[in-house]
Design an enzyme around this catalytic site. Structure first.
Site, short mmCIF file in Angstrom:
data_model
loop_
_atom_site.label_atom_id
_atom_site.label_comp_id
_atom_site.label_asym_id
_atom_site.label_seq_id
_atom_site.Cartn_x
_atom_site.Cartn_y
_atom_site.Cartn_z
CG PHE A 417 -44.82 64.14 3.69
CD1 PHE A 417 -44.84 63.39 2.54
CD2 PHE A 417 -46.00 64.26 4.42
CE1 PHE A 417 -46.00 62.77 2.10
CE2 PHE A 417 -47.17 63.64 4.00
CZ PHE A 417 -47.17 62.90 2.85
CD GLU A 418 -43.56 68.83 1.45
OE1 GLU A 418 -42.86 68.78 0.44
OE2 GLU A 418 -44.77 69.08 1.38
N GLY A 419 -38.62 66.32 1.91
CA GLY A 419 -37.21 66.14 2.21
C GLY A 419 -37.07 65.54 3.59
#
Length: 608
Positions: A417-419
């Site tokens: 997630f989120e990079g």
């Protein structure tokens, strides 16, 4: 079962002793005073009351629905989001003028943390209140805010964020979704496909990224009812099964030009800045999950008997519980320190200014390095804690009827997630260099200073041997870790110059040294602010001991990739001198921490 009461009216009082605004990534170049960090112990009673609302909601209203959510009954997700809206939990970060509460980031952190018992509903909640709503909060114009934020604050409408595409994950700018202005100039026509969109099964509004004229990345507010918007069936996932994840299809979708979010061609600014907030919030959720897992594992260890006694009496089990608590302590210190930095920076903004939202996101973006550090450390701490929780459960931890099995599967997504954590490890040194080149971080001056200090460094005994006071040796070793990190970074820059960006292993090592430094310093500063003794000191000291072992390995491997022969031996000698220390009795400290965990029935500072 008692009814859950809504968030109390009125803004919580300012938390005590927040300190001055810290310089973004400044921890790398100078020490921080304990009074200048915000800690969980600084939360006000009003903030704790809001956290209790979130926790009561999670336990009393979400938990009874978890099994149904896990089997795809997303009508409960919608109902629960609306109930969260009634309680005020969706409105925490929405400005008051748009029917929100306009509360601070420390309060938002606490809400996310306390929702941990809600399992994968926390993903649903986070996608709505975070990456779904905040782009409009910070980048929307007044009309867009008036149209959307009141509905999002109550849960009447649900938000989603659509950036990822089949061929554009970590390379977010490589997306192929296109937007073309209609001949009459009233609409942009969107065509493309977005992948793995959380809340897409029931979202009313999507923040969608598309390229205008093939190259101008732009954000759009796309309503579900616009012609040409459709979604796939639910995708089948390893974990977080209680959240809705589908493909979003855009086929000749007419989006009014008024729904351009921000400016044409500036969508990447929105995407990347919102991800900074998402990374920090992810760490807050990881923190809450860690605490719940420590409690779960402790209860099991106290009840499970082998060889005629509870396994909680076995020292090896106790050491596992201690290690879980120690890493969680450092994570908690980091998450609230970062929230305090956000709040200190946001207090300097004129909330009545026409561009207050842009000012706010700029203030938050100053801490992009800290956001990535929180994300990496938080997700990897949760992986460690949940793995140990499964191990404490033994064979039962592998069985679906035990909660820890679901938690194990749910945790794995956080490192993606989120990079991904790999991308974030590359972002950390890249952001450091960007801030340095813009004159926002005196990194080069710090490198020069450290080079001089190391050249003049006299033979060292154990760090802190001449110092006194609580955690004196730990403070001295943290200062030397800062010097070591700067030394490694400086040598890497000298050797590779502009080609350093291709040496990803070295960049990751620099990031890991920064992560360990921020974690150690945050833990020690928190302990010092709490008095520098007792359980806080034990937790901090035990964390630093393990972190220094990791720092030494990272530095040695990085230096071996930069130099060889006599020069390498000199540098390795500096590593030994900088990190020379008396061994800490980690066995005894671990037993002391474990005793506190067992007495508390979980994370020993849960009640703060």
């Amino acid at each position: 079962m008692a009814d859950v009461q809504p968030v109390p009216a009125g803004r919580p009082a300012e938390a005590a002793a927040r300190g001055r605004k810290p310089l973004g990534a400044g921890f790398l170049v100078e020490a921080t005073a304990p009074g200048d960090v915000f800690t969980a112990e600084d939360l006000t009673e009003e903030q704790k009351m809001i956290g209790q609302v979130a926790r009561d909601f999670a336990w009393q209203e979400v938990r009874p629905r978890l099994e149904e959510l896990e089997h795809g009954h997303h009508e409960h997700s919608v109902a629960l989001l609306r109930r969260a809206g009634e309680l005020g939990l969706l409105a925490v970060e929405i400005p008051a003028e748009y029917e929100g509460l306009g509360l601070d980031k420390a309060t938002a952190t606490l809400v996310v943390e306390k929702l941990a018992p809600a399992g994968s509903f926390g993903v649903t909640f986070g996608a709505h209140t975070g990456i779904g709503t905040l782009p409009i909060v910070y980048f929307g114009n007044p009309e867009q805010k008036r149209r959307y934020l009141p509905k999002l604050a109550t849960g009447e409408w649900i938000a989603a964020y659509a950036l990822t595409e089949p061929d554009a994950g970590s390379d977010a700018l490589g997306g192929k979704t296109r937007a073309v202005l209609s001949p009459d100039g009233k609409h942009y026509i969107l065509n493309g496909q977005k992948q793995w969109i959380t809340n897409s099964g029931f979202a009313h509004v999507f923040v969608v990224y598309a390229k205008v004229d093939g190259d101008k990345m732009t954000a759009f507010i796309v309503e579900r009812d616009f012609p040409g918007v459709s979604v796939s069936e639910e995708v089948r996932k390893m974990g977080i099964k209680g959240s809705s994840t589908r493909m979003l299809y855009l086929n000749e979708v007419p989006v009014p030009v008024e729904n351009v979010l921000g400016e044409v061609g500036k969508g990447h600014h929105i995407a990347f800045n919102i991800l900074n907030i998402g990374r920090w919030k992810l760490a807050a959720g990881n923190l809450g999950a860690c605490k719940e897992l420590i409690a779960l594992a402790t209860r099991y260890a106290q009840g499970r008997k082998q060889f005629g006694q509870p396994i909680a009496t076995f020292p090896l089990i106790q050491q596992k519980l201690a290690a879980m608590a120690v890493r969680t302590y450092a994570l908690e210190a980091m998450v609230y320190r970062t929230a305090g930095a956000f709040d200190a920076s946001l207090r300097e903004i004129d909330g009545d200014a026409p561009d207050a939202g842009r000012q706010a996101i700029a203030a938050i973006s100053e801490y992009a390095v800290e956001a990535s550090i929180n994300k990496v450390f938080g997700s990897e701490t949760l992986d460690f804690v949940v793995d140990e929780a499964v191990q404490i459960h033994g064979g039962y931890g592998y069985m679906q009827e035990y909660e820890v099995e679901r938690a194990y599967r749910d945790a794995r997504i956080n490192r993606i997630f989120e990079g991904t954590n790999e991308i974030n490890r590359l972002l950390i040194p890249r952001e450091l260099m960007r801030r340095t080149m813009k004159g926002q971080l005196p990194l080069m001056q710090a490198l020069t200073r450290v080079q001089k200090e190391l050249a003049e460094m006299a033979p060292l005994g154990p760090a802190g041997e001449a110092a006194s006071g609580p955690l004196a040796e730990e403070q001295a070793l943290i200062a030397n870790t800062r010097r070591l990190g700067l030394m490694v970074a400086g040598l890497a820059v000298q050797k590779y110059m502009q080609q350093l960006e291709h040496e990803q292993e070295l960049l990751a090592a620099i990031a890991d040294l920064a992560i360990e430094l921020y974690a150690m310093e945050s833990a020690v500063l928190r302990a010092l602010k709490a008095g520098g003794n007792g359980l806080h000191a034990d937790l901090a000291r035990l964390f630093v001991a393990g972190s220094l072992d990791r720092v030494e390995i990272i530095a040695r491997n990085a230096l071996a990739a930069i130099e060889r022969g006599d020069t390498l031996q000199v540098q390795l000698g500096l590593v030994r001198r900088l990190l020379r220390r008396e061994p800490v009795n980690q066995v005894a400290l671990g037993r002391q921490v474990a005793a506190a965990v067992l007495e508390a029935g979980g994370y020993p500072l849960a009640g703060r």
